[in-house]
Design a protein around this motif. Structure first.
Motif, PDB file in Angstrom:
ATOM      1  N   PRO A 155       0.811  -1.220   0.000  1.00 39.80           N
ATOM      2  CA  PRO A 155       0.000   0.000   0.000  1.00 39.80           C
ATOM      3  C   PRO A 155       0.848   1.276   0.000  1.00 39.80           C
ATOM      4  CG  PRO A 155      -0.935  -1.607   1.507  1.00 39.80           C
ATOM      5  CD  PRO A 155       0.378  -2.162   1.059  1.00 39.80           C
ATOM      6  N   VAL A 156       1.930   1.281   0.764  1.00 36.31           N
ATOM      7  CA  VAL A 156       2.792   2.465   0.798  1.00 36.31           C
ATOM      8  C   VAL A 156       3.458   2.688  -0.557  1.00 36.31           C
ATOM      9  CG1 VAL A 156       4.902   3.424   1.783  1.00 36.31           C
ATOM     10  CG2 VAL A 156       3.192   2.395   3.280  1.00 36.31           C
ATOM     11  N   GLN A 157       3.923   1.624  -1.168  1.00 37.41           N
ATOM     12  CA  GLN A 157       4.543   1.744  -2.486  1.00 37.41           C
ATOM     13  C   GLN A 157       3.556   2.320  -3.499  1.00 37.41           C
ATOM     14  OE1 GLN A 157       5.523  -1.978  -4.329  1.00 37.41           O
ATOM     15  NE2 GLN A 157       6.801  -1.057  -5.925  1.00 37.41           N
ATOM     16  N   ARG A 158       2.344   1.805  -3.506  1.00 39.85           N
ATOM     17  CA  ARG A 158       1.338   2.290  -4.453  1.00 39.85           C
ATOM     18  C   ARG A 158       0.996   3.754  -4.194  1.00 39.85           C
ATOM     19  NH1 ARG A 158      -0.715  -2.948  -3.378  1.00 39.85           N
ATOM     20  NH2 ARG A 158      -2.282  -2.129  -1.940  1.00 39.85           N
ATOM     21  N   SER A 209      13.226   7.322   8.380  1.00 38.75           N
ATOM     22  CA  SER A 209      13.137   6.289   9.414  1.00 38.75           C
ATOM     23  C   SER A 209      11.776   5.630   9.518  1.00 38.75           C
ATOM     24  CB  SER A 209      13.517   6.873  10.781  1.00 38.75           C
ATOM     25  OG  SER A 209      12.637   7.925  11.128  1.00 38.75           O
ATOM     26  N   ASP A 210      10.726   6.317   9.064  1.00 37.96           N
ATOM     27  CA  ASP A 210       9.374   5.777   9.245  1.00 37.96           C
ATOM     28  C   ASP A 210       8.512   6.200   8.062  1.00 37.96           C
ATOM     29  OD1 ASP A 210       7.242   4.475  10.411  1.00 37.96           O
ATOM     30  OD2 ASP A 210       6.689   6.165  11.690  1.00 37.96           O
ATOM     31  N   VAL A 211       7.981   5.218   7.339  1.00 40.51           N
ATOM     32  CA  VAL A 211       7.128   5.502   6.182  1.00 40.51           C
ATOM     33  C   VAL A 211       5.841   4.704   6.341  1.00 40.51           C
ATOM     34  CG1 VAL A 211       6.934   5.530   3.674  1.00 40.51           C
ATOM     35  CG2 VAL A 211       9.188   5.741   4.747  1.00 40.51           C
ATOM     36  N   THR A 212       4.736   5.402   6.523  1.00 39.79           N
ATOM     37  CA  THR A 212       3.434   4.747   6.674  1.00 39.79           C
ATOM     38  C   THR A 212       2.400   5.530   5.876  1.00 39.79           C
ATOM     39  OG1 THR A 212       2.719   6.044   8.597  1.00 39.79           O
ATOM     40  CG2 THR A 212       4.069   4.074   9.027  1.00 39.79           C
ATOM     41  N   LEU A 213       1.212   4.956   5.734  1.00 42.63           N
ATOM     42  CA  LEU A 213       0.125   5.685   5.088  1.00 42.63           C
ATOM     43  C   LEU A 213      -0.301   6.885   5.931  1.00 42.63           C
ATOM     44  CD1 LEU A 213      -2.091   2.752   3.740  1.00 42.63           C
ATOM     45  CD2 LEU A 213      -0.534   4.237   2.447  1.00 42.63           C
ATOM     46  N   ASP A 214      -0.089   6.806   7.246  1.00 42.72           N
ATOM     47  CA  ASP A 214      -0.474   7.909   8.127  1.00 42.72           C
ATOM     48  C   ASP A 214       0.416   9.138   7.944  1.00 42.72           C
ATOM     49  OD1 ASP A 214      -2.543   6.441   9.248  1.00 42.72           O
ATOM     50  OD2 ASP A 214      -1.293   5.647  10.868  1.00 42.72           O
ATOM     51  N   ASN A 215       1.691   8.938   7.605  1.00 43.76           N
ATOM     52  CA  ASN A 215       2.578  10.096   7.453  1.00 43.76           C
ATOM     53  C   ASN A 215       3.012  10.294   6.001  1.00 43.76           C
ATOM     54  OD1 ASN A 215       4.478   8.085   7.024  1.00 43.76           O
ATOM     55  ND2 ASN A 215       6.009   8.950   8.419  1.00 43.76           N
ATOM     56  N   ILE A 216       2.209   9.776   5.064  1.00 45.82           N
ATOM     57  CA  ILE A 216       2.591   9.809   3.657  1.00 45.82           C
ATOM     58  C   ILE A 216       2.716  11.239   3.122  1.00 45.82           C
ATOM     59  CG2 ILE A 216       0.283   9.732   2.616  1.00 45.82           C
ATOM     60  CD1 ILE A 216       3.243   7.521   1.570  1.00 45.82           C
ATOM     61  N   ASP A 217       1.923  12.171   3.659  1.00 45.18           N
ATOM     62  CA  ASP A 217       2.032  13.568   3.225  1.00 45.18           C
ATOM     63  C   ASP A 217       3.393  14.143   3.588  1.00 45.18           C
ATOM     64  OD1 ASP A 217      -0.552  13.576   2.194  1.00 45.18           O
ATOM     65  OD2 ASP A 217      -1.447  14.311   4.061  1.00 45.18           O
ATOM     66  N   LEU A 218       3.843  13.852   4.801  1.00 38.40           N
ATOM     67  CA  LEU A 218       5.157  14.324   5.243  1.00 38.40           C
ATOM     68  C   LEU A 218       6.264  13.701   4.402  1.00 38.40           C
ATOM     69  CD1 LEU A 218       7.037  15.777   7.227  1.00 38.40           C
ATOM     70  CD2 LEU A 218       6.821  13.798   8.747  1.00 38.40           C
ATOM     71  N   THR A 271      10.728   0.989  -5.049  1.00 34.26           N
ATOM     72  CA  THR A 271      11.008  -0.438  -5.110  1.00 34.26           C
ATOM     73  C   THR A 271      11.165  -1.022  -3.711  1.00 34.26           C
ATOM     74  OG1 THR A 271      12.242  -0.045  -7.170  1.00 34.26           O
ATOM     75  CG2 THR A 271      12.535  -2.187  -6.105  1.00 34.26           C
ATOM     76  N   PRO A 272      10.511  -2.139  -3.406  1.00 27.09           N
ATOM     77  CA  PRO A 272      10.768  -2.839  -2.138  1.00 27.09           C
ATOM     78  C   PRO A 272      12.182  -3.415  -2.129  1.00 27.09           C
ATOM     79  CG  PRO A 272       8.677  -3.543  -3.097  1.00 27.09           C
ATOM     80  CD  PRO A 272       9.407  -2.774  -4.150  1.00 27.09           C
ATOM     81  N   ALA A 273      12.864  -3.319  -0.983  1.00 31.95           N
ATOM     82  CA  ALA A 273      14.236  -3.811  -0.854  1.00 31.95           C
ATOM     83  C   ALA A 273      14.387  -4.570   0.451  1.00 31.95           C
ATOM     84  CB  ALA A 273      15.226  -2.650  -0.913  1.00 31.95           C
ATOM     85  N   TRP A 274      15.298  -5.528   0.446  1.00 35.47           N
ATOM     86  CA  TRP A 274      15.533  -6.370   1.619  1.00 35.47           C
ATOM     87  C   TRP A 274      17.023  -6.463   1.887  1.00 35.47           C
ATOM     88  CZ3 TRP A 274      18.413 -10.862   2.036  1.00 35.47           C
ATOM     89  CH2 TRP A 274      18.261 -11.612   3.210  1.00 35.47           C
TER      90      TRP A 274
END
Length: 281
Positions: A82-85, A126-135, A99-102
């Motif tokens: 969802p975050v990537q999209r 450090s933190d990527v979520t749908l909640d802070n996607i605007d930031l 791109t997802p990376a491991w």
């Protein structure tokens, strides 16, 4: 190195046809579960692929790598998050790849990301979520505009596509190359630790160009390599060490001409022009 990687792939792969053919890498030429042959260097088919390499990198000015707790060998064929999209939609037609990376060091509880841009260099988020996607969107936009960050020269990241369920060639050759690169880094750190820069080897999902497996992406320089084999690992690492730890511009020499696909910050035609201009250097 090879048994270790394939033991993992056989245990964790989603596709049985990959597992059933897992040990075919012991024979040359390399083959895949789909019975696709990875051509040997020096053959006509390899030469044709090599000639088509320059200009095959998607035009982009920023590449965002989202840290994944799941290894790309375990991804489904069309793996997205969802975050990537969400990021791709926000940066549509803006020259941003996500791109997802491991990494084998594992990831924390939060999803982190590292972004590389041609003007801004490296940015750690450090933190990527749908909640802070605007930031995150604003951080990336500011980063794309530059200037280079101090973190740019702190580390070099090599990303190898090992997305086996998207194309068996990436799972076969990509996995072997990733392991070979890690082994070469370990060897250098033991023999000459003071002069070995910080280089991290990661694995990524589909980046395009299955037929060029193994594909290796080099950042912050922004160079993409194709047709890399395990025996190329020492030359790849030594050549990367010799590069300046910053995004390369159109005036910088290209990295490893026999493997060069293209460079961040250049359009496909510009990539071809750069290769042709340096082909006889």
């Amino acid at each position: 190195m090879r048994p270790k990687y394939w033991a993992h792939l056989a245990a964790r792969s989603h596709r049985g046809n990959i597992c059933r053919q897992a040990w075919t890498f012991l024979r040359k030429p390399y083959t895949t579960g789909a019975q696709q042959t990875i051509p040997e260097p020096g053959t006509e088919s390899h030469g044709q692929l090599q000639d088509s390499l320059p200009g095959t990198v998607q035009s982009h000015r920023c590449h965002v790598f989202l840290e994944s707790p799941i290894r790309p060998t375990e991804f489904g064929e069309r793996h997205t998050t969802p975050v990537q999209r969400a990021l791709l939609l926000r940066f549509l037609r803006m020259g941003v790849i996500v791109t997802p990376a491991w990494h084998d060091s594992g990831s924390g509880e939060r999803q982190s990301a590292v972004a590389y841009s041609s003007l801004g260099g490296r940015l750690d988020i450090s933190d990527v979520t749908l909640d802070n996607i605007d930031l995150v969107e604003q951080q990336l936009k500011d980063h794309i505009a530059g200037p280079l960050t101090q973190a740019t020269s702190s580390q070099v990241d090599l990303y190898v596509c090992t997305h086996a369920n998207r194309d068996c060639r990436c799972g076969t050759m990509g996995g072997l190359v990733a392991e070979a690169l890690r082994e070469e880094i370990k060897r250098l750190q033991k023999t000459n630790p003071s002069s070995t820069p910080r280089i991290r080897i990661g694995e990524v999902a589909h980046v395009g160009g299955h037929k060029y497996a193994a594909n290796v992406l080099v950042y912050p320089q922004g160079e993409w390599l194709g047709l890399v084999r395990p025996e190329d690992a020492p030359r790849v690492i030594s050549s990367v060490i010799a590069l300046p730890a910053r995004p390369l511009d159109p005036f910088d020499p290209i990295l490893l001409k026999p493997h060069w696909r293209g460079r961040m910050g250049l359009g496909k035609d510009e990539q071809v022009d750069l290769f042709q201009a340096q082909a006889t250097d």
